[in-house]
Design an enzyme around this catalytic site. Structure first.
Site, mmCIF file in Angstrom:
data_model
loop_
_atom_site.group_PDB
_atom_site.id
_atom_site.type_symbol
_atom_site.label_atom_id
_atom_site.label_comp_id
_atom_site.label_asym_id
_atom_site.label_seq_id
_atom_site.Cartn_x
_atom_site.Cartn_y
_atom_site.Cartn_z
ATOM 1 C CE LYS A 60 5.896 -88.188 23.106
ATOM 2 N NZ LYS A 60 4.676 -87.300 23.522
ATOM 3 C CG ASP A 86 7.067 -85.016 24.858
ATOM 4 O OD1 ASP A 86 5.923 -84.815 24.955
ATOM 5 O OD2 ASP A 86 7.641 -85.707 25.769
ATOM 6 C CB SER A 96 0.502 -80.998 15.989
ATOM 7 O OG SER A 96 1.757 -80.527 16.660
HETATM 8 P P1 NDP Z 1 9.903 -79.149 28.522
HETATM 9 O O1 NDP Z 1 11.016 -79.830 28.127
HETATM 10 O O2 NDP Z 1 9.444 -77.886 27.947
HETATM 11 O O3 NDP Z 1 9.603 -78.842 29.953
HETATM 12 C C1 NDP Z 1 9.603 -80.118 31.046
HETATM 13 C C2 NDP Z 1 9.572 -79.453 32.473
HETATM 14 O O4 NDP Z 1 9.326 -80.524 33.321
HETATM 15 C C3 NDP Z 1 10.786 -78.683 32.926
HETATM 16 O O5 NDP Z 1 10.504 -77.760 33.825
HETATM 17 C C4 NDP Z 1 11.573 -79.852 33.599
HETATM 18 O O6 NDP Z 1 12.437 -79.573 34.450
HETATM 19 C C5 NDP Z 1 10.417 -80.568 34.227
HETATM 20 N N1 NDP Z 1 10.735 -82.084 34.266
HETATM 21 C C6 NDP Z 1 10.873 -82.794 33.266
HETATM 22 N N2 NDP Z 1 11.319 -84.199 33.624
HETATM 23 C C7 NDP Z 1 11.195 -84.047 34.899
HETATM 24 C C8 NDP Z 1 11.253 -85.005 36.067
HETATM 25 N N3 NDP Z 1 11.632 -86.241 35.730
HETATM 26 N N4 NDP Z 1 10.995 -84.690 37.355
HETATM 27 C C9 NDP Z 1 10.766 -83.320 37.494
HETATM 28 N N5 NDP Z 1 10.727 -82.546 36.645
HETATM 29 C C10 NDP Z 1 10.773 -82.782 35.434
HETATM 30 O O7 NDP Z 1 8.514 -80.198 28.123
HETATM 31 P P2 NDP Z 1 7.178 -79.741 27.957
HETATM 32 O O8 NDP Z 1 6.624 -78.661 28.701
HETATM 33 O O9 NDP Z 1 6.938 -79.746 26.415
HETATM 34 O O10 NDP Z 1 6.363 -81.226 28.534
HETATM 35 C C11 NDP Z 1 6.028 -81.514 29.778
HETATM 36 C C12 NDP Z 1 4.914 -82.600 29.804
HETATM 37 O O11 NDP Z 1 3.759 -82.216 29.045
HETATM 38 C C13 NDP Z 1 5.482 -83.799 29.289
HETATM 39 O O12 NDP Z 1 4.694 -84.956 29.947
HETATM 40 C C14 NDP Z 1 4.956 -84.107 27.894
HETATM 41 O O13 NDP Z 1 4.836 -85.395 27.283
HETATM 42 C C15 NDP Z 1 3.635 -83.254 27.906
HETATM 43 N N6 NDP Z 1 3.153 -82.715 26.787
HETATM 44 C C16 NDP Z 1 3.745 -81.886 25.965
HETATM 45 C C17 NDP Z 1 3.251 -81.436 24.673
HETATM 46 C C18 NDP Z 1 4.019 -80.394 23.976
HETATM 47 O O14 NDP Z 1 3.747 -80.313 22.762
HETATM 48 N N7 NDP Z 1 5.303 -79.926 24.207
HETATM 49 C C19 NDP Z 1 1.920 -81.745 24.466
HETATM 50 C C20 NDP Z 1 1.019 -82.300 25.403
HETATM 51 C C21 NDP Z 1 1.771 -82.880 26.501
HETATM 52 P P3 NDP Z 1 13.969 -79.118 33.910
HETATM 53 O O15 NDP Z 1 13.845 -77.764 33.487
HETATM 54 O O16 NDP Z 1 14.837 -78.980 35.283
HETATM 55 O O17 NDP Z 1 14.479 -80.226 33.147
HETATM 56 O O1 2IT Z 2 2.212 -85.353 23.903
HETATM 57 C C1 2IT Z 2 2.188 -84.882 22.987
HETATM 58 O O2 2IT Z 2 0.818 -84.714 22.680
HETATM 59 C C2 2IT Z 2 2.638 -84.004 22.385
HETATM 60 N N1 2IT Z 2 3.980 -83.832 22.656
HETATM 61 C C3 2IT Z 2 2.509 -83.243 21.004
HETATM 62 C C4 2IT Z 2 2.571 -84.365 19.905
HETATM 63 C C5 2IT Z 2 2.578 -83.647 18.600
HETATM 64 O O3 2IT Z 2 2.631 -84.296 17.442
HETATM 65 O O4 2IT Z 2 2.208 -82.557 18.442
#
Ligand code: NDP
Ligand code: 2IT
Length: 451
Positions: free
Chosen positions: A130, A170, A383
């Site tokens: 990460k 992420d 991925s």
């Molecule tokens: P994005 O940046 O697309 O969206 C994040 C969302 O969460 C936004 O709505 C944001 O609000 C909110 N957010 C972020 N930080 C906080 C916080 N501290 N408190 C409250 N709300 C918060 O991220 P993703 O959707 O990609 O990721 C969301 C989660 O999913 C993370 O934990 C990530 O690790 C996990 N994840 C992501 C993957 C991916 O491929 N993208 C895969 C698997 C898991 P705002 O718009 O106000 O910032």
């Molecule tokens: O938390 C996760 O699994 C991700 N942000 C995706 C990682 C990846 O390599 O696709």
């Protein structure tokens, strides 16, 4: 768990905390895994002899570097960036990059550690990593984000490669940022290779990648419900977040006949008792995508929806809860409300969504609780499939990618059941996911000897 196992866990954790001070998120993630695997390790002389727990919790290496860039007013700015290459026993390092002002080493070590186990569950040849930076994308122009991404890659490019380490998105990093970074990598390395995933479709990206983490969470929920003879059709659901994972979870949930009634961002949550239908979702994608707006606007647009400033959605009574924002977003009191309202299933879209006491409460209540390393594996699965397409130099159809995604999520669910089924017939998905993931990585490490 036996008293002997408890003593071993506490001794191990004291050592880990001493070696890694002031990293509470990393301690939390390791403890979560240690509680599942320690009894198993104690029964296995080979793992004990190989010091497998100590080696698995020590990252292979961590790269820390400065990213200097120029803002639109010509000021020089500096951020700190990291890449935690945690373990490559079963494949090249793989994991996302996070841009968020709260990004720090503890958070990235927890995420990289979890990623080792998540990637093992997929059955694909993926190690765990990460990275990210304490860069706040909010309020930055597109040119500033581009300059930041290009500058970050000037250092990062020498540490990554399609057989070395393959970053992805992420929080704060989506297709736009990945494409900026890939463009710079290609220029510096003079190689067009599958070195980053989540790229745009015109330059090696995979269909369904954008949707994959959100769709996968819903597929996993569907699998948990099916096992107890239930289905998503007709169920209400609370979702947190409004980013990549949350919005595509809502999309798939709606397609399967469920009704999402909440959505949130870092300012608060929206409750829409009528449900977020396909039209509202399209509007949300535009609001949180191109416009990068605040979720409160939803309540101004849709009459029956209410905005709850600074709050999380877990007091709303629902059948399914999908936390898709950030770690520790379900505290113990939130879990208590969910259980009191008879929630049937919780699947973690975000990594480590639930605080430790919340996890224990949900397991004790026999809630169908899918931990992130199993439930949100869809992102890294797509991925891995993008890497395969890049290596083959052959893009696959939407149906082909989605079918594989669905099938791998089903296999992960089956692994959790195989390793986590309890004598009363319920499944402890935490133990199941941790054990199934651990065995593959640990066996590879034992096979290599002392490396
Ligand atoms: P994005 O940046 O697309 O969206 C994040 C969302 O969460 C936004 O709505 C944001 O609000 C909110 N957010 C972020 N930080 C906080 C916080 N501290 N408190 C409250 N709300 C918060 O991220 P993703 O959707 O990609 O990721 C969301 C989660 O999913 C993370 O934990 C990530 O690790 C996990 N994840 C992501 C993957 C991916 O491929 N993208 C895969 C698997 C898991 P705002 O718009 O106000 O910032
Ligand atoms: O938390 C996760 O699994 C991700 N942000 C995706 C990682 C990846 O390599 O696709």
């Amino acid at each position: 768990m036996s008293d002997a196992a408890r003593v071993v866990i506490e001794r191990f954790m004291r050592g880990l905390v001493r070696r890694n001070p002031e990293e509470p998120e990393f301690h939390q993630a390791v403890r979560g895994v240690a509680e599942s695997i320690t009894p198993y390790i104690l029964d296995n002389q080979g793992y004990r002899h190989a010091q497998i727990a100590e080696r698995l919790t020590e990252p292979d290496r961590i790269i820390i570097f400065r990213v200097s860039w120029e803002d639109d007013r010509g000021n020089v700015r500096a951020n700190r960036a990291w890449r935690v290459q945690f373990n490559n026993s079963i494949g090249p390092y793989k994991g996302g990059l996070r841009f968020h002002p709260d990004c720090n080493l503890s958070v990235l070590k927890f995420l990289a550690f979890e990623q080792v186990f998540k990637n093992s569950l997929t059955g694909l040849p993926l190690g765990g990593a990460k990275g990210g930076a304490n860069f706040n994308p909010k309020g930055k122009s597109e040119s500033e984000v581009m300059r930041f991404c290009h500058s970050l890659m000037v250092e990062m490019y020498r540490h990554i490669g399609d057989d070395i380490d393959v970053p992805a998105g992420d929080v704060g990093v989506g297709q736009r940022e990945i494409s900026f970074m890939f463009g710079q990598y290609k220029r510096l390395a003079n190689r067009f290779e599958g070195v980053l995933t989540g790229k745009g479709i015109s330059h090696g990206g995979s269909l369904v990648h954008t949707e994959s983490a959100g769709y996968g969470v819903v597929y996993f929920t569907q699998n948990m419900l099916e096992r107890v003879g239930r289905e998503i059709e007709g169920m209400t659901c609370s979702v947190s977040g409004s980013g990549n994972v949350a919005l595509y979870a809502i999309e798939k949930l709606t397609q399967l006949g469920g009704k999402a009634v909440t959505v949130s961002d870092s300012t608060g949550f929206i409750h829409d008792p009528d449900g977020i239908d396909a039209d509202k979702l399209e509007w949300l994608k535009e609001l949180k995508g191109a416009r990068r707006g605040r979720i409160e606007e939803y309540a101004q647009r849709y009459d029956r929806a209410t905005f709850h400033s600074g709050k999380r959605p877990w007091a709303v009574s629902v059948d399914i809860a999908l936390p898709c924002a950030t770690h520790n977003e379900i505290a113990d009191e939130d879990a208590r409300s969910l259980v009191a309202n008879d929630v049937l299933a919780i699947a973690e879209g975000s990594n480590m969504s639930c605080a430790p006491r919340a996890v224990h409460r949900l397991i004790d209540a026999r809630t169908l609780y899918g931990p992130g390393k199993a439930a949100n594996a869809g992102g890294v699965i797509a991925s891995g499939l993008e890497q395969s397409q890049n290596a083959q130099r052959m893009p696959w159809t939407r149906e082909e990618v989605d079918t594989r995604l669905r099938s791998i999520m089903r296999t992960i669910h089956a692994k959790c059941v195989a390793h986590g089924e309890q004598p009363d017939g319920s499944v402890n998905y935490v133990v199941g996911a941790n054990l199934a993931a651990f065995v593959k990585v640990a066996d590879a490490m034992v096979a290599y000897g002392a490396v």
